[in-house]
Design an enzyme around this catalytic site. Structure first.
Site, PDB file in Angstrom:
ATOM      1  N   GLN A  84      -3.956   3.185  15.440  1.00 50.52           N
ATOM      2  CA  GLN A  84      -2.948   3.622  13.794  1.00 50.52           C
ATOM      3  C   GLN A  84      -2.039   4.418  14.663  1.00 50.52           C
ATOM      4  OE1 GLN A  84      -4.752   4.817  10.444  1.00 50.52           O
ATOM      5  NE2 GLN A  84      -2.052   5.542   9.516  1.00 50.52           N
ATOM      6  N   ASP A  99      -9.133   0.706   1.678  1.00 50.46           N
ATOM      7  CA  ASP A  99      -8.273  -0.115   2.277  1.00 50.46           C
ATOM      8  C   ASP A  99      -8.925   0.610   4.345  1.00 50.46           C
ATOM      9  OD1 ASP A  99      -5.809  -0.814   3.247  1.00 50.46           O
ATOM     10  OD2 ASP A  99      -4.719   1.050   3.100  1.00 50.46           O
ATOM     11  N   ASP A 138       0.538  -0.630   0.199  1.00 50.96           N
ATOM     12  CA  ASP A 138       0.060  -0.295   0.239  1.00 50.96           C
ATOM     13  C   ASP A 138       1.092   1.156   0.186  1.00 50.96           C
ATOM     14  OD1 ASP A 138      -2.651   1.698  -0.068  1.00 50.96           O
ATOM     15  OD2 ASP A 138      -2.445   1.893   2.283  1.00 50.96           O
ATOM     16  N   GLU A 195     -10.758   3.983   3.362  1.00 49.35           N
ATOM     17  CA  GLU A 195      -9.225   4.816   2.073  1.00 49.35           C
ATOM     18  C   GLU A 195      -9.958   4.555   0.703  1.00 49.35           C
ATOM     19  OE1 GLU A 195      -5.338   4.313   3.796  1.00 49.35           O
ATOM     20  OE2 GLU A 195      -5.775   5.460   5.409  1.00 49.35           O
ATOM     21  N   HIS A 229      -3.337  14.169  -0.074  1.00 51.30           N
ATOM     22  CA  HIS A 229      -3.370  13.733   1.517  1.00 51.30           C
ATOM     23  C   HIS A 229      -2.146  13.451   2.762  1.00 51.30           C
ATOM     24  CE1 HIS A 229      -4.937   9.930   3.727  1.00 51.30           C
ATOM     25  NE2 HIS A 229      -4.017   9.478   3.726  1.00 51.30           N
ATOM     26  N   THR A 238      -9.132  -4.835   3.291  1.00 59.69           N
ATOM     27  CA  THR A 238      -9.511  -4.491   2.347  1.00 59.69           C
ATOM     28  C   THR A 238     -10.593  -5.044   1.826  1.00 59.69           C
ATOM     29  OG1 THR A 238      -7.001  -3.659   2.854  1.00 59.69           O
ATOM     30  CG2 THR A 238      -7.584  -3.385   0.668  1.00 59.69           C
ATOM     31  N   ARG A 270      -7.935   4.480  12.892  1.00 61.39           N
ATOM     32  CA  ARG A 270      -7.235   5.553  13.364  1.00 61.39           C
ATOM     33  C   ARG A 270      -7.041   5.259  14.576  1.00 61.39           C
ATOM     34  NH1 ARG A 270      -5.650   6.701   8.368  1.00 61.39           N
ATOM     35  NH2 ARG A 270      -7.045   6.695   6.874  1.00 61.39           N
ATOM     36  N   LYS A 274      -4.966  -1.404   9.501  1.00 62.64           N
ATOM     37  CA  LYS A 274      -4.835  -1.514   8.441  1.00 62.64           C
ATOM     38  C   LYS A 274      -4.866  -3.032   7.568  1.00 62.64           C
ATOM     39  CE  LYS A 274      -3.992   2.949   7.273  1.00 62.64           C
ATOM     40  NZ  LYS A 274      -4.412   3.490   6.310  1.00 62.64           N
ATOM     41  N   GLU A 324      -9.964  12.998   7.016  1.00 61.95           N
ATOM     42  CA  GLU A 324      -9.717  14.573   6.630  1.00 61.95           C
ATOM     43  C   GLU A 324     -10.709  15.026   6.336  1.00 61.95           C
ATOM     44  OE1 GLU A 324      -7.121  12.040   3.191  1.00 61.95           O
ATOM     45  OE2 GLU A 324      -6.521  14.005   2.840  1.00 61.95           O
ATOM     46  N   GLU A 353      -9.178   3.842  -2.699  1.00 58.96           N
ATOM     47  CA  GLU A 353      -7.773   3.843  -3.137  1.00 58.96           C
ATOM     48  C   GLU A 353      -8.364   2.729  -4.571  1.00 58.96           C
ATOM     49  OE1 GLU A 353      -4.797   2.349  -1.301  1.00 58.96           O
ATOM     50  OE2 GLU A 353      -4.712   2.856   0.632  1.00 58.96           O
TER      51      GLU A 353
HETATM   52 CA    CA Z   1      -4.205   2.919   2.320  1.00 64.21          CA
END
Ligand code: CA
Length: 428
Positions: free
Chosen positions: A251, A244, A137, A210, A144, A268, A248, A264, A374, A212
């Site tokens: 993380q 993904d 990834d 996420e 971002h 996915t 948070r 993570k 975000e 992607e």
């Molecule tokens: Ca990612």
């Protein structure tokens, strides 16, 4: 083989139901590959066309499409086909387009066979299209990386010094890549708030998405052998939408000093249809202007980005859908091809079935950000959704990601969906 050919001709039409509908994701110029089964039936490989799936497992068995001297569409994953030479991908795409083209006459026997091999997409269950050999990834959107650096580090030095020189990435978990419509349990993990003296174990409170694009490597490079940007571009068999899922709060506590791990690793999601690199050929875009010159091994001589519109919707349990983000893949600073160049530059072997996540795709404006972190600015600005607001995901929420290229025709990816289930009861 790269470049345009007659399979990209906008004048081509198909006789299959729905294929000429301008709103269809799957006109004759697309022909994405997927893996499906009908109720109680075996797992087959097919191509999406209009409202139907053309069953390639049946067509190969009956000898109408013969990509190789051995069966490749009978394994339930695309890897054996993706491992064939690139000119076989092109030849097979041409053959399938010819079979489905309303201008081409098939014999009565061929027509009977093709009709038998066309199944309604609505009745099909989709499966993971590839055996995911490895999952890497990346972190390739400048917007971002700037947003996250602004929130968590220093607004004046939001990008790490290496970011404008290296496609930053980390090795993820291939085992937890799942196909769209697979439910996702909220992960448990170690949590420690800024004012907590000690960590505790429990369900993630900041579950995020996420947005992607996933690139799927078809042609491998041998161990120790780097690849050029042109070789990397051509080696990529196709692309999927990718969500993904990210925890948070887990993380924040775990990612120093080695990067994300359990935050993570739990899931996915990818969309079931692999849109081929060849189908995206008319939608190639140059990378954004370079802020700093890249080292020679990362120079691109052709446009390796794509113009792909992307939309994220959130559907609360029993509620209506709200669009929470609209963006475009063309904003990405590092293309999938450049990511592969960098990955292989050390001599790292890329294998058939390697999945490269683009990294979160954020555009320049707040409504184009590709994560809830975000979009809600880490909880400061709640998002309006049906029946309430969200900063991060709640149990029962469903996320739908859609993506498409728009031009003389539409090349769509279909839907990448996932629903959040409550955390499992596990006391660590
Ligand atoms: Ca990612």
């Amino acid at each position: 083989m790269t470049g345009l050919n007659e399979t990209h001709d906008p004048a081509r039409k198909s006789w299959v139901d729905g294929a000429n509908d301008p709103n269809s994701d799957f006109p004759i110029q697309n022909l994405p590959f997927g893996v499906f089964s009908l109720e109680g039936g075996p797992v087959h490989i097919g191509v999406a066309i209009g409202t139907r799936i053309l069953d390639l497992t049946v067509l190969e068995e009956e000898g109408l499409i013969v990509p190789a001297d051995h069966r490749v569409f009978d394994q339930g994953v695309l890897n054996p086909f993706m491992a064939l030479p690139q000119n076989v991908w092109t030849r097979t795409r041409r053959q399938i387009a010819d079979i489905l083209d309303e201008a081409n006459a098939l014999s009565r026997a061929e027509l009977n066979l093709v009709h038998r091999a066309l199944v309604p997409m609505a009745a099909a269950r989709m499966h993971l299209p590839i055996f995911v050999r490895s999952f890497t990834d990346f972190y390739a959107s400048r917007e971002h990386a700037t947003n996250v650096g602004t929130m968590f580090r220093d607004p004046d030095n939001a990008l790490m010094p290496n970011w404008l020189h290296i496609p930053i990435g980390y090795n993820g978990r291939a085992t937890t890549v799942v196909v769209s419509d697979t439910d996702i349990h909220r992960p448990n993990g170690q949590l420690k708030g800024p004012n907590d003296a000690e960590p505790r174990f429990g369900p993630c409170q900041k579950l995020d998405i996420e947005l992607e694009l996933g690139a799927i490597v078809g042609t491998p490079n041998p161990l120790g052998q780097p690849v050029t940007a042109e070789e990397a571009y051509a080696s990529i068999f196709g692309y999927v939408l990718l969500n993904d899922w990210s925890a948070r709060d887990i993380q924040t506590w775990e990612y120093q000093p080695l990067g994300p791990f359990q935050s993570k690793a739990f899931a996915t999601s990818i969309s079931p249809w692999v849109v081929t690199r060849e189908a995206l050929e008319p939608f190639r875009k140059d990378a954004p202007e370079r802020v700093k010159p890249l080292l020679p091994y990362l120079q691109e001589t052709s446009p390796n980005n794509f113009d792909i519109e992307m939309v994220v919707e959130l559907v609360p349990d029993g509620g209506k859908s709200s669009v929470i983000s609209k963006t475009n893949y063309k904003y990405m600073y590092y293309s999938s091809a450049l990511q592969m160049v960098h990955h292989a530059s050390s001599g790292c072997a890329m294998e058939t079935g390697d999945l490269l996540g683009s990294g979160t795709i954020s555009g320049p404006t707040q409504d184009s950000f590709g994560s809830m972190l975000e979009l809600s600015w880490n909880g400061r600005d709640p998002l309006k959704v049906d029946g309430g607001t969200r900063t991060f995901l709640e149990d029962g929420d469903t996320i739908n990601i859609n993506g498409w290229c728009d031009g003389d025709y539409r090349i769509g990816f279909g839907n990448c969906a996932g629903k959040v289930l409550p955390a499992v009861n596990f006391r660590g």
